[in-house]
Design a protein around this motif. Sequence first.
Motif, PDB file in Angstrom:
ATOM      1  N   TRP A 282      35.527  40.679  25.804  1.00  0.00           N
ATOM      2  CA  TRP A 282      36.210  41.258  26.966  1.00  0.00           C
ATOM      3  C   TRP A 282      35.207  41.755  28.002  1.00  0.00           C
ATOM      4  CZ3 TRP A 282      36.004  46.166  29.064  1.00  0.00           C
ATOM      5  CH2 TRP A 282      36.955  46.447  30.049  1.00  0.00           C
ATOM      6  N   GLU A 283      35.573  41.587  29.282  1.00  0.00           N
ATOM      7  CA  GLU A 283      34.732  42.086  30.370  1.00  0.00           C
ATOM      8  C   GLU A 283      35.621  42.473  31.543  1.00  0.00           C
ATOM      9  OE1 GLU A 283      30.591  40.497  31.979  1.00  0.00           O
ATOM     10  OE2 GLU A 283      32.243  39.444  32.993  1.00  0.00           O
ATOM     11  N   LEU A 284      35.254  43.547  32.216  1.00  0.00           N
ATOM     12  CA  LEU A 284      35.972  43.997  33.400  1.00  0.00           C
ATOM     13  C   LEU A 284      35.062  43.830  34.611  1.00  0.00           C
ATOM     14  CD1 LEU A 284      38.335  45.409  34.836  1.00  0.00           C
ATOM     15  CD2 LEU A 284      37.263  47.599  34.254  1.00  0.00           C
ATOM     16  N   ARG A 285      35.562  43.108  35.589  1.00  0.00           N
ATOM     17  CA  ARG A 285      34.805  42.896  36.828  1.00  0.00           C
ATOM     18  C   ARG A 285      35.324  43.835  37.912  1.00  0.00           C
ATOM     19  NH1 ARG A 285      35.418  37.890  41.011  1.00  0.00           N
ATOM     20  NH2 ARG A 285      33.590  38.313  42.318  1.00  0.00           N
ATOM     21  N   ILE A 286      34.440  44.630  38.506  1.00  0.00           N
ATOM     22  CA  ILE A 286      34.766  45.515  39.628  1.00  0.00           C
ATOM     23  C   ILE A 286      34.088  44.941  40.859  1.00  0.00           C
ATOM     24  CG2 ILE A 286      34.512  47.809  40.617  1.00  0.00           C
ATOM     25  CD1 ILE A 286      34.364  47.443  36.878  1.00  0.00           C
ATOM     26  N   GLY A 402      54.671  52.572  36.486  1.00  0.00           N
ATOM     27  CA  GLY A 402      53.739  51.642  35.874  1.00  0.00           C
ATOM     28  C   GLY A 402      53.493  50.370  36.658  1.00  0.00           C
ATOM     29  N   TYR A 403      54.474  49.904  37.431  1.00  0.00           N
ATOM     30  CA  TYR A 403      54.303  48.610  38.096  1.00  0.00           C
ATOM     31  C   TYR A 403      53.293  48.662  39.234  1.00  0.00           C
ATOM     32  CZ  TYR A 403      56.972  49.588  42.396  1.00  0.00           C
ATOM     33  OH  TYR A 403      57.394  50.066  43.603  1.00  0.00           O
ATOM     34  N   VAL A 404      52.867  49.871  39.634  1.00  0.00           N
ATOM     35  CA  VAL A 404      51.816  50.000  40.643  1.00  0.00           C
ATOM     36  C   VAL A 404      50.569  50.676  40.082  1.00  0.00           C
ATOM     37  CG1 VAL A 404      53.400  50.011  42.593  1.00  0.00           C
ATOM     38  CG2 VAL A 404      52.768  52.181  41.514  1.00  0.00           C
ATOM     39  N   SER A 405      50.478  50.793  38.752  1.00  0.00           N
ATOM     40  CA  SER A 405      49.334  51.545  38.244  1.00  0.00           C
ATOM     41  C   SER A 405      48.895  51.196  36.831  1.00  0.00           C
ATOM     42  CB  SER A 405      49.660  53.044  38.273  1.00  0.00           C
ATOM     43  OG  SER A 405      50.695  53.362  37.350  1.00  0.00           O
ATOM     44  N   ALA A 406      49.811  50.799  35.957  1.00  0.00           N
ATOM     45  CA  ALA A 406      49.519  50.777  34.519  1.00  0.00           C
ATOM     46  C   ALA A 406      49.157  49.378  34.028  1.00  0.00           C
ATOM     47  CB  ALA A 406      50.709  51.319  33.735  1.00  0.00           C
ATOM     48  N   THR A 407      48.167  48.755  34.642  1.00  0.00           N
ATOM     49  CA  THR A 407      47.784  47.397  34.260  1.00  0.00           C
ATOM     50  C   THR A 407      47.268  47.369  32.822  1.00  0.00           C
ATOM     51  OG1 THR A 407      47.098  47.085  36.552  1.00  0.00           O
ATOM     52  CG2 THR A 407      46.468  45.379  34.958  1.00  0.00           C
ATOM     53  N   LYS A 408      47.942  46.598  31.980  1.00  0.00           N
ATOM     54  CA  LYS A 408      47.505  46.422  30.595  1.00  0.00           C
ATOM     55  C   LYS A 408      46.650  45.165  30.480  1.00  0.00           C
ATOM     56  CE  LYS A 408      51.835  46.782  29.118  1.00  0.00           C
ATOM     57  NZ  LYS A 408      53.020  46.898  28.229  1.00  0.00           N
ATOM     58  N   TRP A 409      45.779  45.133  29.459  1.00  0.00           N
ATOM     59  CA  TRP A 409      44.894  43.990  29.215  1.00  0.00           C
ATOM     60  C   TRP A 409      44.108  43.632  30.480  1.00  0.00           C
ATOM     61  CZ3 TRP A 409      50.357  43.018  28.695  1.00  0.00           C
ATOM     62  CH2 TRP A 409      50.875  43.388  27.453  1.00  0.00           C
ATOM     63  N   ILE A 410      43.626  44.654  31.173  1.00  0.00           N
ATOM     64  CA  ILE A 410      42.994  44.477  32.482  1.00  0.00           C
ATOM     65  C   ILE A 410      41.665  43.740  32.353  1.00  0.00           C
ATOM     66  CG2 ILE A 410      41.893  46.749  32.351  1.00  0.00           C
ATOM     67  CD1 ILE A 410      42.234  46.930  35.406  1.00  0.00           C
ATOM     68  N   VAL A 411      41.402  42.817  33.292  1.00  0.00           N
ATOM     69  CA  VAL A 411      40.136  42.078  33.306  1.00  0.00           C
ATOM     70  C   VAL A 411      39.495  42.041  34.690  1.00  0.00           C
ATOM     71  CG1 VAL A 411      40.692  40.604  31.330  1.00  0.00           C
ATOM     72  CG2 VAL A 411      41.358  39.885  33.638  1.00  0.00           C
TER      73      VAL A 411
END
Length: 546
Positions: A282-286, A402-411
Amino acid sequence: MLRRRVRAGFGGLVAAGAGLGLGELAAALVGGTSPVVGVGTQLIDLAPGPAKDWAVKNLGTADKPILVGGVLFAVAIFALLAGTVGASRPRLAVVLTIGLGVLAILAAATGRTLATNPLTRLLPGVVTLIVATVGIVLILRALGPPPSPRAVGSAGPDETSTDDARPSNPLRPGRTDSEPVPTAGGSASDVPGFDRRRFLVTALSIGAAGAAGLAVSRLVPGGVDEATRAAVKVPAPGSPAQALPAGVSGDVAGVSRFFTPNKSFYRVDTLLTVPKVDPRNWELRIHGMVDRELRLNLADLLDRHLIERDITLTCVSNEVGGPYVGNARWIGVPIAEILREAGVQDGADAVRSTSVDGLTIGTPLTALTDGRDAMFAVAMNGEPLPFAHGFPVRMVVPGLYGYVSATKWIVDFEVTRFADFSAYWTDRGWSVEAPIKTASRIDVPKGFATIKAGPAVAAGVAWAQRRGISKVEVQVDDGPWRPAKLAAEDSIDTWRQWTFRWNATPGNHKLTVRATDAEGHLQTADRAAPRPNGSSGLHNTLVMVE
């Protein structure tokens, strides 16, 4: 001819089932998109907003298995019709079967999927197409060629009945249409050329191959399981949650627990199968409007300063008094710290975050930098995030639906401007920004419950994240509003339990609850549906007193 059509319809079902079964096996082996899931996800994305709203409201968490069942039922009907058509028009049956396979390929090629490699995206659909097509061809061949109109029609007044006038049977040289054709295990009532044993062996062999493929697909190790998740060691947070104050939980049976157990925490998303992301890859790109692009793996996050906070989450789809709200203790990395490190550029006002399946969510930048405990969460109620709630990393932002904030499995985490993009849900008619509304709910007594006359108790929860709850009131029938007793407050970002004691007299009564937030704003009685920015109105329940 009726028997032939029945057999052909059965053959169509077998061929399609074999295609789906071996397609599932291919998906399991390469990590691709299941044909059923691919089509189902496309249906979710293409469904009109009111249909989605109806499903969430009326089907709840059963909406996903019902959709899968619906896809399978539709495939079965289509395959049955295609097979039936093949009784007299085999080529058309093959074309229809190919069309079904092409649909699976297109769904995987154009829809949201967990597979990023084109081969793994498309291979399961290709396998489904090939197996189903070959299967229907073999079954229709075993059925024998369609009888000619003369073979199935009645003799006309000008036709002769002598043997010399009858043409020979092209399927069995030397025999005439009038002669019964012996078959292996068949009977004189079967049409010429039909071999029952051959047909059954062919159909059963194809069906068995599909069933075996489906069974094996469930046994193929995916590489990521509960042991993998449990092996993730979340360090002790540098900023632990404050100790719970005495009296934060009431003693009324049936009221929502202060902390919602992970297994009971609501799940509302658009995925038919829960992603099982490998934390090692897993990796998160900002990136985006930042001075420095960052790429963080899970170890990078776990090595950072972690905070632990109690936060209540609410889904925008929650109806008044609904179940889609829960409270948990979260551990994560403050998003504001990551943004400071990346360096947000002037003009940015939003973040577009993307889940592993391609779903996008737009979040106001101010909600991530104004001092609230917005985080990239890695743990929930003392354990690594459950798969269903975003493992290995998800977003948690107090005060926003949640639909504007709670991103699950974020990448992916892109700093941008609202003017430059639109997200999945805003494309479907929901508001761009969605602060959580003040709300309250009666947990006890349940609707239409029967209770004894005399001293009675009602209890429930109320929430107004980022503001807190200062007062809860209950009304019995059309009587005056009377204050309920509030449990102690943990923080302004969590719900509060309340208890109301009253004297129940025989008859039917309506209990209604309302809350006031810490800023003095009274919960509105105006009814509104969840779309476009959350439901509103007062929750009530009817009880029978005897």
